[in-house]
Scaffold this motif. Structure first.
Motif, PDB file in Angstrom:
ATOM      1  N   ARG A  63      -2.066   5.117  -1.435  1.00  0.00           N
ATOM      2  CA  ARG A  63      -2.245   4.296  -0.381  1.00  0.00           C
ATOM      3  C   ARG A  63      -2.057   2.744  -1.016  1.00  0.00           C
ATOM      4  O   ARG A  63      -1.319   1.886  -0.554  1.00  0.00           O
ATOM      5  CB  ARG A  63      -3.819   4.038   0.127  1.00  0.00           C
ATOM      6  CG  ARG A  63      -3.901   3.208   1.433  1.00  0.00           C
ATOM      7  CD  ARG A  63      -5.277   3.316   2.007  1.00  0.00           C
ATOM      8  NE  ARG A  63      -5.652   2.236   2.812  1.00  0.00           N
ATOM      9  CZ  ARG A  63      -5.346   2.854   4.323  1.00  0.00           C
ATOM     10  NH1 ARG A  63      -4.928   3.889   4.623  1.00  0.00           N
ATOM     11  NH2 ARG A  63      -5.368   1.767   5.368  1.00  0.00           N
ATOM     12  N   GLY A  64      -2.765   2.667  -2.287  1.00  0.00           N
ATOM     13  CA  GLY A  64      -2.643   1.264  -3.000  1.00  0.00           C
ATOM     14  C   GLY A  64      -1.096   1.029  -3.390  1.00  0.00           C
ATOM     15  O   GLY A  64      -0.578  -0.147  -3.317  1.00  0.00           O
ATOM     16  N   LEU A  65      -0.516   2.258  -3.750  1.00  0.00           N
ATOM     17  CA  LEU A  65       0.992   2.007  -4.301  1.00  0.00           C
ATOM     18  C   LEU A  65       1.802   1.805  -3.085  1.00  0.00           C
ATOM     19  O   LEU A  65       2.996   0.911  -3.400  1.00  0.00           O
ATOM     20  CB  LEU A  65       1.442   3.301  -5.050  1.00  0.00           C
ATOM     21  CG  LEU A  65       0.806   3.594  -6.374  1.00  0.00           C
ATOM     22  CD1 LEU A  65       1.227   5.122  -6.817  1.00  0.00           C
ATOM     23  CD2 LEU A  65       1.033   2.507  -7.335  1.00  0.00           C
ATOM     24  N   VAL A  66       1.595   2.184  -2.098  1.00  0.00           N
ATOM     25  CA  VAL A  66       2.473   2.124  -0.804  1.00  0.00           C
ATOM     26  C   VAL A  66       2.254   0.559  -0.338  1.00  0.00           C
ATOM     27  O   VAL A  66       3.076  -0.103  -0.043  1.00  0.00           O
ATOM     28  CB  VAL A  66       2.034   2.948   0.287  1.00  0.00           C
ATOM     29  CG1 VAL A  66       2.952   2.547   1.647  1.00  0.00           C
ATOM     30  CG2 VAL A  66       2.690   4.378   0.077  1.00  0.00           C
ATOM     31  N   VAL A  67       1.076   0.178  -0.306  1.00  0.00           N
ATOM     32  CA  VAL A  67       0.760  -1.222   0.024  1.00  0.00           C
ATOM     33  C   VAL A  67       1.223  -2.199  -0.831  1.00  0.00           C
ATOM     34  O   VAL A  67       1.699  -3.431  -0.326  1.00  0.00           O
ATOM     35  CB  VAL A  67      -0.804  -1.338   0.213  1.00  0.00           C
ATOM     36  CG1 VAL A  67      -1.201  -2.905   0.571  1.00  0.00           C
ATOM     37  CG2 VAL A  67      -1.432  -0.571   1.460  1.00  0.00           C
ATOM     38  N   ASP A  68       1.305  -1.671  -2.099  1.00  0.00           N
ATOM     39  CA  ASP A  68       1.595  -2.726  -3.262  1.00  0.00           C
ATOM     40  C   ASP A  68       3.349  -2.889  -3.026  1.00  0.00           C
ATOM     41  O   ASP A  68       3.703  -4.037  -3.261  1.00  0.00           O
ATOM     42  CB  ASP A  68       1.650  -2.165  -4.603  1.00  0.00           C
ATOM     43  CG  ASP A  68       1.279  -3.064  -5.549  1.00  0.00           C
ATOM     44  OD1 ASP A  68       1.387  -4.698  -5.192  1.00  0.00           O
ATOM     45  OD2 ASP A  68       1.067  -2.779  -6.963  1.00  0.00           O
ATOM     46  N   ALA A  69       4.028  -1.667  -2.649  1.00  0.00           N
ATOM     47  CA  ALA A  69       5.402  -1.938  -2.375  1.00  0.00           C
ATOM     48  C   ALA A  69       5.566  -2.702  -0.975  1.00  0.00           C
ATOM     49  O   ALA A  69       6.696  -3.510  -1.264  1.00  0.00           O
ATOM     50  CB  ALA A  69       6.027  -0.375  -2.247  1.00  0.00           C
ATOM     51  N   TRP A  70       4.945  -2.638  -0.306  1.00  0.00           N
ATOM     52  CA  TRP A  70       4.868  -3.384   1.077  1.00  0.00           C
ATOM     53  C   TRP A  70       4.875  -4.713   0.694  1.00  0.00           C
ATOM     54  O   TRP A  70       5.741  -5.809   0.953  1.00  0.00           O
ATOM     55  CB  TRP A  70       3.858  -3.185   2.021  1.00  0.00           C
ATOM     56  CG  TRP A  70       3.848  -3.945   3.049  1.00  0.00           C
ATOM     57  CD1 TRP A  70       4.806  -4.502   3.732  1.00  0.00           C
ATOM     58  CD2 TRP A  70       2.623  -4.517   3.666  1.00  0.00           C
ATOM     59  NE1 TRP A  70       4.323  -5.425   5.019  1.00  0.00           N
ATOM     60  CE2 TRP A  70       2.896  -5.473   4.857  1.00  0.00           C
ATOM     61  CE3 TRP A  70       1.161  -4.548   3.384  1.00  0.00           C
ATOM     62  CZ2 TRP A  70       1.904  -6.094   5.554  1.00  0.00           C
ATOM     63  CZ3 TRP A  70       0.331  -5.171   4.301  1.00  0.00           C
ATOM     64  CH2 TRP A  70       0.543  -5.764   5.237  1.00  0.00           C
TER      65      TRP A  70
END
Length: 319
Positions: free
Chosen positions: A132-139
């Motif tokens: 979840r953190g990696l996806v939000v970071d990519a966003w």
């Protein structure tokens, strides 16, 4: 740059931090790295970590660019927290360093170790938090994540709602940039992502982002910037539009699909283009410094544009 900010009451209200000085009379760095932040204390004596970023002078030639990096740390960490991702929160402060008043982001010192240094497998629920953190970071457009696995951390002891051994994110000064991928590579550390991502936890994380309305995004950015003592003036719409565009990319593209299928992307360039890049890096940084990821990204784009006249070179670059 709004030059009025420099002399404003808001500038003077920035929290004052005191750098810790060692026996040699020099400020103490948090670690031995050349870009390591400094140990400091806030007005109440609480330990903080301070990243001096730019002299507090809006006439400084790097002020606008570096102010953006300071604000990216602040907004990025706020958005991560708002999205339910354990994170180090950053705030804007100032301190005296080498005879100058400098501004930069600071955070309260927390006991962490890097995920790379940790031993043992993560529990499934921790993998879900990590993804979840990696996806939000990519966003957030955090371009630093592709090559840097060192800013995904584990808590050595429990703090602020984070359990001992829990995932913690930090360092967002390369966030708030357009795009969720670079040259087809998603803005995540590929090996870490591939080891912990599943179709289910990726879909849940992407869904949490794509469910946000434009109003939701703008409200998050406005709230994050409200505590920057005027430094973020003029950035609300700029940052909001980036996050809205990146959200829409997650709706219409599948940047994480190749990693879920076990296809670790590699960007390869031909020898002539690599030589151009190496020459440019040396000219900009000398032969000792690691260039910032955003600068390399720009240089790669310029090289691709330079060689786009040749069909063969274009094929090699895109491979």
């Amino acid at each position: 740059v709004d030059a009025r900010w420099e002399a404003s009451a808001k500038r003077r209200s920035l929290p004052w931090l005191t750098l810790r000085v060692g026996p040699d009379g020099k400020p103490v760095k948090k670690s031995s790295g050349w870009s390591s932040p400094f140990e400091a204390a806030d007005a109440d004596g609480r330990a903080v970590v301070f990243k001096p970023t730019v002299k507090q002078d809006s006439r400084h030639p790097q002020f606008a660019r570096k102010r953006t990096k300071v604000l990216a740390d602040v907004v990025g960490s706020y958005v991560m927290e708002h999205m339910g991702v354990p994170t180090v929160r950053y705030f804007v402060g100032r301190a005296a360093l080498d005879g100058h008043e400098v501004i930069g982001p600071y955070s309260y010192d927390v006991p962490i170790t890097t995920l790379k240094q940790a031993k043992g497998a993560l529990a499934a629920q921790d993998s879900d938090v990590l993804v979840r953190g990696l996806v939000v970071d990519a966003w957030l457009g955090n371009v630093d994540r592709i090559l840097n696995e060192g800013n995904v951390w584990l808590a050595r002891t429990a703090f602020g709602g984070v359990k001992e051994g829990g995932i913690v994110f930090g360092d967002f000064d390369q966030a708030m940039k357009d795009g969720v991928s670079v040259l087809g590579v998603p803005k995540v550390p590929p090996a870490i992502f591939a080891a912990h991502a599943t179709p289910e936890n990726v879909a849940a994380a992407v869904g949490a982002v794509t469910a946000l309305s434009d109003r939701d995004v703008r409200a998050m950015v406005a709230e994050a910037l409200s505590g920057t003592h005027g430094l973020g003036q003029g950035y609300q719409e700029y940052f909001s539009r980036i996050l809205i565009r990146n959200r829409d990319l997650l709706k219409t593209t599948d940047p994480f699909g190749p990693l879920l299928r076990g296809d670790l992307p590699r960007v390869r360039i031909d020898r002539a283009s690599a030589a151009l890049l190496a020459d440019a890096v040396y000219a900009q940084h000398g032969d000792f410094a690691t260039p910032r990821a955003e600068w390399v990204e720009r240089m790669l784009g310029e090289i691709m544009a330079k060689w786009s006249r040749s069909e063969e070179q274009t094929r090699l670059m895109r491979s």
